[in-house]
Motif scaffolding. Structure first.
Motif, PDB file in Angstrom:
ATOM      1  N   THR A  78       0.806  -1.226   0.000  1.00 35.17           N
ATOM      2  CA  THR A  78       0.000   0.000   0.000  1.00 35.17           C
ATOM      3  C   THR A  78       0.831   1.264   0.000  1.00 35.17           C
ATOM      4  N   PRO A 128       2.816   4.394  -1.277  1.00 40.15           N
ATOM      5  CA  PRO A 128       2.806   5.122  -2.538  1.00 40.15           C
ATOM      6  C   PRO A 128       4.154   5.049  -3.207  1.00 40.15           C
ATOM      7  N   PRO A 162       0.833   7.240  -9.006  1.00 42.12           N
ATOM      8  CA  PRO A 162       0.880   5.778  -9.062  1.00 42.12           C
ATOM      9  C   PRO A 162       0.380   5.279 -10.414  1.00 42.12           C
ATOM     10  N   LEU A 175      -3.247   3.959  -2.766  1.00 43.17           N
ATOM     11  CA  LEU A 175      -2.135   4.507  -3.538  1.00 43.17           C
ATOM     12  C   LEU A 175      -2.399   5.908  -4.077  1.00 43.17           C
ATOM     13  N   TYR A 204      -4.473   6.492  -6.582  1.00 41.30           N
ATOM     14  CA  TYR A 204      -4.550   6.356  -8.041  1.00 41.30           C
ATOM     15  C   TYR A 204      -5.838   6.996  -8.557  1.00 41.30           C
TER      16      TYR A 204
END
Length: 341
Positions: free
Chosen positions: A3, A5, A12, A53, A55
């Motif tokens: 998890t 980053p 990411p 992340l 994202y």
């Protein structure tokens, strides 16, 4: 599940999400694009990895599937005015609440070339619709051409365009300001106007004149201004030296601020010998000395309605083009009183 980053501050990647969720990049892509051929358990795992992340799915990829970019273009002339900034902030907030972003396309100038340049850049942007915050006469004289099929909403317009227009009720605001001063007992009301080419200023000026005419009062000559405190100050120096002028309606709060400064310098007391009303209800108007009586207009509501109308067009549910007026109201403070005995 990993998890952390990615290092170096870079966004990411889809591969990182796939690795964290223990799935293939194709599965991540299907989840990001909203396809339903993914099991609920796998979808939850991928979405948790995206959240962990940070994202963000590629909007361009989603646009290929949905036909929408979820982006609103905003064309405007200046960020310097209080009204424009508040309206833009409201547009951004309303767009964000609907999961849209905004792309700002400022005009370099009010010249024909400046307006055309802003609109030509629109052709290159991936937007679903456009909010235009420039006065219609500027757009008309530049002979701009909007992209075919792009929904448009115009803010601060004469309502003569082929697109929906959102505005505050300029005329009602001017009527409220003028009538307030007449109701206090003033024989007439003088006016320091906004720019001659401004639709908003013109609407306020016309309503001021009509209110006086309907009341059977003399319509005095107009002091020309430009929305700024400096023009208000120049007019205020003359006003302050003329005792027959007992009431003034300023086109906006900044103009009123200049008038108040001139009165202070000349020694004309407000409101004991001169009443002053502004327009906007800017955040500082209650801190003017004396606190300013003014017309409140909701730029926030204008921005929200513009986005709501535009999203309705994008979804194909909007009504035919029309002008939507946001109500205004008078805020009474200490800058107005009965005329001197």
């Amino acid at each position: 599940m990993t998890t952390a980053p990615p290092a170096g501050g870079r966004a990411p990647s889809m591969a990182a999400v796939a690795d964290a969720a223990g799935v293939s990049m194709q599965t991540v892509s299907r989840v990001a694009r909203g396809f339903d051929n993914v099991s609920p358990e796998t979808r939850d795992r991928v979405q948790q990895a995206m959240t962990s992340l940070g994202y963000r799915p590629n909007r361009a990829a989603r646009a290929l599937r949905s036909g929408h970019f979820r982006t609103i273009g905003v064309i405007m002339f200046t960020l310097a005015s209080f009204g424009n900034m508040r309206t833009l902030e409201a547009i951004a907030d309303a767009a964000g609440a609907a999961d849209f972003t905004i792309t700002l396309l400022p005009m370099a100038s009010r010249t024909k070339d400046g307006v055309r340049s802003a609109f030509s850049r629109l052709q290159e942007q991936a937007v679903d619709g456009v909010v235009i915050i420039i006065e219609s006469h500027v757009m008309d004289t530049a002979e701009v051409v909007l992209p075919d099929g792009v929904p448009v909403v115009v803010i601060d317009s004469t309502g003569t365009t082929d697109h929906p227009a959102i505005d505050t009720d300029q005329a009602q605001g001017a009527r409220l300001a003028t009538q307030h001063l007449l109701d206090l007992g003033h024989e007439t009301v003088w006016h320091v106007a906004g720019p001659a080419m401004s639709y908003s200023a013109g609407g306020r000026r016309a309503a001021w004149e009509a209110t006086l005419t309907d009341a059977g009062r003399t319509v005095p000559p107009v002091f020309e201004g430009d929305w700024g405190s400096t023009s208000g100050y120049r007019a205020g120096l003359e006003i302050a030296r003329r005792p027959e002028i007992t009431a003034v309606f300023a086109a906006n709060d900044q103009t009123a601020l200049g008038i108040l400064r001139a009165c202070h310098e000349v020694g004309r007391s407000v409101p004991e010998s001169l009443s002053v009303v502004g327009f906007d209800d800017s955040p500082e108007s209650d801190s003017f000395w004396p606190p300013l009586t003014t017309v409140h207009q909701s730029f926030d509501e204008v921005g929200r309605r513009a986005v709501s109308t535009l999203l309705g067009q994008i979804a194909g549910t909007a009504a035919v083009a029309a002008t939507d007026l946001v109500p205004v109201y008078l805020v009474e403070r200490a800058s107005t009183a009965a005329p001197p005995s």
